[in-house]
Write an enzyme that holds these catalytic residues in place. Sequence first.
Site, PDB file in Angstrom:
ATOM      1  N   ARG A 121       0.821  -1.234   0.000  1.00 48.31           N
ATOM      2  CA  ARG A 121       0.000   0.000   0.000  1.00 48.31           C
ATOM      3  C   ARG A 121       0.848   1.274   0.000  1.00 48.31           C
ATOM      4  NH1 ARG A 121      -3.210  -2.928   3.732  1.00 48.31           N
ATOM      5  NH2 ARG A 121      -4.940  -3.881   2.601  1.00 48.31           N
ATOM      6  N   LYS A 143       3.423  11.868 -11.124  1.00 45.89           N
ATOM      7  CA  LYS A 143       2.597  11.022 -12.001  1.00 45.89           C
ATOM      8  C   LYS A 143       3.354   9.733 -12.251  1.00 45.89           C
ATOM      9  CE  LYS A 143      -0.211  14.251 -14.676  1.00 45.89           C
ATOM     10  NZ  LYS A 143      -0.507  14.773 -16.030  1.00 45.89           N
ATOM     11  N   GLU A 185      10.571  19.054 -24.219  1.00 49.66           N
ATOM     12  CA  GLU A 185       9.945  19.434 -22.938  1.00 49.66           C
ATOM     13  C   GLU A 185      10.581  20.720 -22.407  1.00 49.66           C
ATOM     14  OE1 GLU A 185       7.273  17.962 -21.986  1.00 49.66           O
ATOM     15  OE2 GLU A 185       7.361  15.837 -22.519  1.00 49.66           O
ATOM     16  N   LYS A 227       8.169  23.362 -13.168  1.00 51.59           N
ATOM     17  CA  LYS A 227       7.283  22.215 -12.921  1.00 51.59           C
ATOM     18  C   LYS A 227       6.843  22.183 -11.453  1.00 51.59           C
ATOM     19  CE  LYS A 227       5.827  17.711 -13.915  1.00 51.59           C
ATOM     20  NZ  LYS A 227       5.895  16.510 -14.687  1.00 51.59           N
ATOM     21  N   GLU A 237      -4.008  17.887 -11.172  1.00 53.46           N
ATOM     22  CA  GLU A 237      -4.473  18.360 -12.486  1.00 53.46           C
ATOM     23  C   GLU A 237      -5.969  18.657 -12.541  1.00 53.46           C
ATOM     24  OE1 GLU A 237      -2.286  16.595 -15.754  1.00 53.46           O
ATOM     25  OE2 GLU A 237      -3.926  17.078 -17.110  1.00 53.46           O
ATOM     26  N   ARG A 241      -2.324  22.573 -13.918  1.00 51.59           N
ATOM     27  CA  ARG A 241      -1.333  21.560 -14.337  1.00 51.59           C
ATOM     28  C   ARG A 241      -1.521  21.159 -15.804  1.00 51.59           C
ATOM     29  NH1 ARG A 241       1.253  16.498 -10.906  1.00 51.59           N
ATOM     30  NH2 ARG A 241       2.547  15.735 -12.612  1.00 51.59           N
ATOM     31  N   ASN A 245       0.655  20.063 -20.596  1.00 60.07           N
ATOM     32  CA  ASN A 245       0.312  19.217 -21.742  1.00 60.07           C
ATOM     33  C   ASN A 245       0.296  19.986 -23.058  1.00 60.07           C
ATOM     34  OD1 ASN A 245      -0.077  17.014 -20.016  1.00 60.07           O
ATOM     35  ND2 ASN A 245      -2.155  17.687 -19.549  1.00 60.07           N
ATOM     36  N   HIS A 248       0.610  18.261 -26.392  1.00 60.18           N
ATOM     37  CA  HIS A 248       0.609  16.814 -26.142  1.00 60.18           C
ATOM     38  C   HIS A 248      -0.596  16.096 -26.747  1.00 60.18           C
ATOM     39  CE1 HIS A 248       4.001  17.658 -23.653  1.00 60.18           C
ATOM     40  NE2 HIS A 248       4.048  16.450 -23.111  1.00 60.18           N
ATOM     41  N   HIS A 252       0.574  13.065 -28.619  1.00 62.56           N
ATOM     42  CA  HIS A 252       0.239  11.682 -28.219  1.00 62.56           C
ATOM     43  C   HIS A 252      -0.441  10.941 -29.363  1.00 62.56           C
ATOM     44  CE1 HIS A 252       0.309  12.518 -23.615  1.00 62.56           C
ATOM     45  NE2 HIS A 252       1.463  12.054 -24.035  1.00 62.56           N
ATOM     46  N   HIS A 265       8.813  10.307 -27.866  1.00 54.64           N
ATOM     47  CA  HIS A 265       7.807  11.202 -27.286  1.00 54.64           C
ATOM     48  C   HIS A 265       8.142  12.672 -27.592  1.00 54.64           C
ATOM     49  CE1 HIS A 265       4.936  12.762 -24.365  1.00 54.64           C
ATOM     50  NE2 HIS A 265       5.916  13.462 -23.811  1.00 54.64           N
TER      51      HIS A 265
HETATM   52  P1  NAD Z   1      13.297   5.954 -21.569  1.00 53.16           P
HETATM   53  O1  NAD Z   1      13.146   5.836 -20.120  1.00 53.16           O
HETATM   54  O2  NAD Z   1      12.814   4.848 -22.420  1.00 53.16           O
HETATM   55  O3  NAD Z   1      14.834   6.220 -21.900  1.00 53.16           O
HETATM   56  C1  NAD Z   1      15.228   6.370 -23.238  1.00 53.16           C
HETATM   57  C2  NAD Z   1      16.355   5.405 -23.621  1.00 53.16           C
HETATM   58  O4  NAD Z   1      17.582   5.900 -23.099  1.00 53.16           O
HETATM   59  C3  NAD Z   1      16.213   4.001 -23.064  1.00 53.16           C
HETATM   60  O5  NAD Z   1      16.695   3.083 -24.005  1.00 53.16           O
HETATM   61  C4  NAD Z   1      17.115   4.006 -21.837  1.00 53.16           C
HETATM   62  O6  NAD Z   1      17.601   2.726 -21.531  1.00 53.16           O
HETATM   63  C5  NAD Z   1      18.226   4.909 -22.301  1.00 53.16           C
HETATM   64  N1  NAD Z   1      18.923   5.660 -21.270  1.00 53.16           N
HETATM   65  C6  NAD Z   1      18.381   6.310 -20.214  1.00 53.16           C
HETATM   66  N2  NAD Z   1      19.304   7.009 -19.573  1.00 53.16           N
HETATM   67  C7  NAD Z   1      20.474   6.807 -20.219  1.00 53.16           C
HETATM   68  C8  NAD Z   1      21.788   7.297 -20.044  1.00 53.16           C
HETATM   69  N3  NAD Z   1      22.085   8.208 -19.104  1.00 53.16           N
HETATM   70  N4  NAD Z   1      22.757   6.870 -20.894  1.00 53.16           N
HETATM   71  C9  NAD Z   1      22.454   5.996 -21.899  1.00 53.16           C
HETATM   72  N5  NAD Z   1      21.211   5.515 -22.124  1.00 53.16           N
HETATM   73  C10 NAD Z   1      20.236   5.932 -21.295  1.00 53.16           C
HETATM   74  O7  NAD Z   1      12.593   7.282 -22.145  1.00 53.16           O
HETATM   75  P2  NAD Z   1      12.348   8.739 -21.555  1.00 53.16           P
HETATM   76  O8  NAD Z   1      12.272   9.612 -22.738  1.00 53.16           O
HETATM   77  O9  NAD Z   1      13.293   9.087 -20.463  1.00 53.16           O
HETATM   78  O10 NAD Z   1      10.906   8.609 -20.884  1.00 53.16           O
HETATM   79  C11 NAD Z   1       9.767   8.351 -21.651  1.00 53.16           C
HETATM   80  C12 NAD Z   1       8.671   7.891 -20.718  1.00 53.16           C
HETATM   81  O11 NAD Z   1       8.399   8.929 -19.781  1.00 53.16           O
HETATM   82  C13 NAD Z   1       7.371   7.581 -21.432  1.00 53.16           C
HETATM   83  O12 NAD Z   1       6.871   6.362 -20.956  1.00 53.16           O
HETATM   84  C14 NAD Z   1       6.458   8.715 -21.001  1.00 53.16           C
HETATM   85  O13 NAD Z   1       5.110   8.324 -20.932  1.00 53.16           O
HETATM   86  C15 NAD Z   1       6.996   9.033 -19.645  1.00 53.16           C
HETATM   87  N6  NAD Z   1       6.702  10.394 -19.169  1.00 53.16           N
HETATM   88  C16 NAD Z   1       6.188  10.523 -17.942  1.00 53.16           C
HETATM   89  C17 NAD Z   1       5.921  11.784 -17.433  1.00 53.16           C
HETATM   90  C18 NAD Z   1       5.405  11.930 -16.039  1.00 53.16           C
HETATM   91  O14 NAD Z   1       5.051  13.040 -15.639  1.00 53.16           O
HETATM   92  N7  NAD Z   1       5.387  10.879 -15.255  1.00 53.16           N
HETATM   93  C19 NAD Z   1       6.198  12.923 -18.192  1.00 53.16           C
HETATM   94  C20 NAD Z   1       6.742  12.757 -19.466  1.00 53.16           C
HETATM   95  C21 NAD Z   1       6.997  11.470 -19.954  1.00 53.16           C
HETATM   96  N1  GLY Z   2       4.124  15.661 -17.763  1.00 54.39           N
HETATM   97  C1  GLY Z   2       2.861  16.229 -17.448  1.00 54.39           C
HETATM   98  C2  GLY Z   2       2.588  16.316 -15.998  1.00 54.39           C
HETATM   99  O1  GLY Z   2       3.412  15.945 -15.197  1.00 54.39           O
HETATM  100  O2  GLY Z   2       1.536  16.746 -15.614  1.00 54.39           O
END
Ligand code: NAD
Ligand code: GLY
Length: 366
Positions: A121, A143, A185, A227, A237, A241, A245, A248, A252, A265
């Site tokens: 939990r 998130k 971003e 942020k 949100e 917030r 987006n 987006h 998306h 992305h």
């Molecule tokens: P990711 O986590 O897939 O990383 C991208 C690639 O880079 C992967 O292959 C990873 O293994 C590699 N990598 C990461 N760090 C590295 C480093 N320092 N050196 C070498 N390789 C490295 O992608 P991302 O772009 O970081 O994240 C995308 C995800 O984030 C999506 O799922 C998206 O939905 C999510 N997201 C979430 C939020 C949120 O608010 N929670 C906001 C934006 C995006």
């Molecule tokens: N990345 C959008 C949010 O955190 O609300």
Amino acid sequence: MRTVSVQLGNRSYAIKIAPGLIDQLGRECARLKLGARCAIITDTNVGRRFAKAAFNSLATTGFSPSLIVVPAGETAKSLKTVQTCYDLLAAHRLERKSFIVALGGGVVGDLAGFVAATYLRGIAFVQVPTTLLAQVDSSVGGKVGVNLKAGKNLVGAFYQPRLVLCDLDTMRTLPEREFRAGFAEVIKYGIIYDARLFAQLERDLPKLLRREPQTLAAVVARCCEIKSDVVGQDETENGLRAILNFGHTIGHAIENISGYGKFLHGEAISIGQVATAKLSSGLMGLSGDDAGRIRDLFKRAGLPTQIKLKPAQRQKLFAAMRLDKKVSGGEIKFVLAKRIGRVVWGQRVAGELIGSVLDEIGNRKS
Ligand code: NAD
Ligand code: GLY
């Protein structure tokens, strides 16, 4: 070291930004007065490079870490991987006071955060983001979640980390395409909140693309401040917030119809933001000059700014936009820009207008 704080009452936390922070992980976690047992969740790419340092830092400061390595890439953000993580946490006998370290990009952060939010939990978790996108966006704000076949991020929670450590050394090994995608971003924060940041990006882009540590540190910190400011006012949100987006809804949908993986992305939301700037010119009076500056900055960052759609793809794009989480009562709501640094949310936009803007930017030469 730069520190930004996220103000959420008794769930407030610090974001620390500096080189060498993975080596300080144990010392930083010790300050949080957490239990001894912990698990580092990482992926194959990041684990290979940074897991040993993270593990040693925790072990030498008295923690008892275990390591969980998931496959790299978006497919790891699934309920199947969540189940694997739960089983490994149980095997390592993590308790209520134990904690999870999310070491990786946004995929690992969202997955590990969701595991932390739900195991027993809810146990504490610390974000150690290793992509630019994760440092400026996904690791901050709470998130967390995973994907379903029906769509991205459809299962999740708002669950804040106890600490975010942005180790700038991790930027050195990030592949060029991933690094540039993170800029989508970064530029977004300038458009939605801070005209001075936007102008700074226009000026300092070459240094930033060279990953110059001081310039990068200042920009990562400013993005985290923005942020934090937004999340501090509207954690779940209900209004403000939504500005995060910007671009987006279209972005998306582009990711969705192209098959996840074709566009990163950041690349998809770059096109989405350029299209949304164009919509804003027609509907909000965003000046042609501002819309041009927005498009130019994405282009200079090496990001795509247009997409050519066949009629069938265009239909799919609209269907995907209607499935977006931000649709309410069947209506797609947009964040639109009045000028660089100032946006409004909750704006209705007619489907035909979106179509004609996409056609217009898709047919543009260069
Ligand atoms: P990711 O986590 O897939 O990383 C991208 C690639 O880079 C992967 O292959 C990873 O293994 C590699 N990598 C990461 N760090 C590295 C480093 N320092 N050196 C070498 N390789 C490295 O992608 P991302 O772009 O970081 O994240 C995308 C995800 O984030 C999506 O799922 C998206 O939905 C999510 N997201 C979430 C939020 C949120 O608010 N929670 C906001 C934006 C995006
Ligand atoms: N990345 C959008 C949010 O955190 O609300």
